[in-house]
Design a protein around this motif. Structure first.
Motif, PDB file in Angstrom:
ATOM      1  N   UNK A  25       0.703  -1.208  -0.074  1.00 44.69           N
ATOM      2  CA  UNK A  25      -0.078  -0.097  -0.121  1.00 44.69           C
ATOM      3  C   UNK A  25       1.019   1.198  -0.143  1.00 44.69           C
ATOM      4  N   UNK A  26       1.852   1.198   0.614  1.00 44.11           N
ATOM      5  CA  UNK A  26       2.533   2.422   1.016  1.00 44.11           C
ATOM      6  C   UNK A  26       3.697   2.531  -0.255  1.00 44.11           C
ATOM      7  N   UNK A  27       3.955   1.697  -1.180  1.00 46.07           N
ATOM      8  CA  UNK A  27       4.667   1.717  -2.106  1.00 46.07           C
ATOM      9  C   UNK A  27       3.732   2.214  -3.135  1.00 46.07           C
ATOM     10  N   UNK A  28       2.536   1.716  -3.434  1.00 43.10           N
ATOM     11  CA  UNK A  28       1.502   2.294  -4.532  1.00 43.10           C
ATOM     12  C   UNK A  28       1.299   3.953  -4.159  1.00 43.10           C
ATOM     13  N   UNK A  29       1.335   4.042  -2.843  1.00 43.12           N
ATOM     14  CA  UNK A  29       0.849   5.440  -2.592  1.00 43.12           C
ATOM     15  C   UNK A  29       1.921   6.396  -2.960  1.00 43.12           C
ATOM     16  N   UNK A  30       3.235   5.894  -2.589  1.00 47.06           N
ATOM     17  CA  UNK A  30       4.400   6.820  -2.907  1.00 47.06           C
ATOM     18  C   UNK A  30       4.379   7.121  -4.602  1.00 47.06           C
ATOM     19  N   UNK A  31       4.014   6.125  -5.318  1.00 49.23           N
ATOM     20  CA  UNK A  31       4.092   6.064  -6.762  1.00 49.23           C
ATOM     21  C   UNK A  31       3.025   7.075  -7.283  1.00 49.23           C
ATOM     22  N   UNK A  36       1.533  12.609  -8.953  1.00 51.56           N
ATOM     23  CA  UNK A  36       0.934  13.631  -8.886  1.00 51.56           C
ATOM     24  C   UNK A  36       1.819  14.841  -8.502  1.00 51.56           C
ATOM     25  N   UNK A  37       2.980  14.751  -8.275  1.00 52.18           N
ATOM     26  CA  UNK A  37       3.883  15.750  -7.959  1.00 52.18           C
ATOM     27  C   UNK A  37       3.349  16.410  -6.650  1.00 52.18           C
ATOM     28  N   UNK A  38       2.699  15.698  -5.877  1.00 51.74           N
ATOM     29  CA  UNK A  38       2.368  16.506  -4.549  1.00 51.74           C
ATOM     30  C   UNK A  38       2.077  15.573  -3.555  1.00 51.74           C
ATOM     31  N   UNK A  39       1.751  15.749  -2.368  1.00 51.69           N
ATOM     32  CA  UNK A  39       1.300  14.911  -1.460  1.00 51.69           C
ATOM     33  C   UNK A  39       0.019  14.362  -1.621  1.00 51.69           C
ATOM     34  N   UNK A  40      -0.361  13.266  -1.295  1.00 49.17           N
ATOM     35  CA  UNK A  40      -1.476  12.383  -1.560  1.00 49.17           C
ATOM     36  C   UNK A  40      -2.094  11.681  -0.305  1.00 49.17           C
ATOM     37  N   UNK A  41      -3.209  11.597  -0.071  1.00 51.97           N
ATOM     38  CA  UNK A  41      -3.808  10.789   0.943  1.00 51.97           C
ATOM     39  C   UNK A  41      -3.919   9.286   0.804  1.00 51.97           C
ATOM     40  N   UNK A  42      -3.493   8.574   1.662  1.00 49.09           N
ATOM     41  CA  UNK A  42      -3.444   7.340   1.683  1.00 49.09           C
ATOM     42  C   UNK A  42      -4.004   6.417   2.914  1.00 49.09           C
ATOM     43  N   UNK A  43      -4.790   5.398   2.869  1.00 48.92           N
ATOM     44  CA  UNK A  43      -5.370   4.670   4.155  1.00 48.92           C
ATOM     45  C   UNK A  43      -4.381   3.418   4.140  1.00 48.92           C
ATOM     46  N   UNK A  44      -4.241   2.947   5.428  1.00 50.53           N
ATOM     47  CA  UNK A  44      -3.407   1.726   5.645  1.00 50.53           C
ATOM     48  C   UNK A  44      -4.258   1.129   6.661  1.00 50.53           C
ATOM     49  N   UNK A  45      -4.255  -0.068   6.752  1.00 51.86           N
ATOM     50  CA  UNK A  45      -4.716  -0.934   7.955  1.00 51.86           C
ATOM     51  C   UNK A  45      -3.663  -0.980   8.898  1.00 51.86           C
ATOM     52  N   UNK A  46      -4.238  -0.893  10.201  1.00 48.23           N
ATOM     53  CA  UNK A  46      -3.352  -1.058  11.675  1.00 48.23           C
ATOM     54  C   UNK A  46      -3.968  -2.239  12.241  1.00 48.23           C
ATOM     55  N   UNK A  47      -3.061  -3.349  12.316  1.00 52.16           N
ATOM     56  CA  UNK A  47      -3.553  -4.443  13.151  1.00 52.16           C
ATOM     57  C   UNK A  47      -3.200  -4.206  14.657  1.00 52.16           C
ATOM     58  N   UNK A  48      -4.071  -4.982  15.439  1.00 56.48           N
ATOM     59  CA  UNK A  48      -3.697  -4.963  16.972  1.00 56.48           C
ATOM     60  C   UNK A  48      -2.275  -5.495  17.199  1.00 56.48           C
TER      61      UNK A  48
END
Length: 50
Positions: A25-31, A36-48
């Motif tokens: 997810x983070x690799x796709x978000x970085x791409x 886009x040439x700017x900051x984008x919002x991305x969602x990740x899953x946080x497991x307990x």
């Protein structure tokens, strides 16, 4: 580092777990940000922990 600053070491370990758990997810978000040439919002899953 673990002995010198246990809390700082724990934060590094926690951050590593987030990155490792959502690497694809983070690799796709970085791409997306690069394209886009700017900051984008991305969602990740946080497991307990445990």
């Amino acid at each position: 580092m673990r002995t010198a600053s246990p809390s700082a070491f724990a934060e590094i370990v926690a951050g590593n777990r987030l990155v490792a758990g959502d690497r694809e997810t983070l690799v796709a978000c970085r791409k997306r940000a690069v394209r886009a040439g700017k900051t984008v919002h991305c969602a990740i899953e946080v497991k307990p922990e445990g």
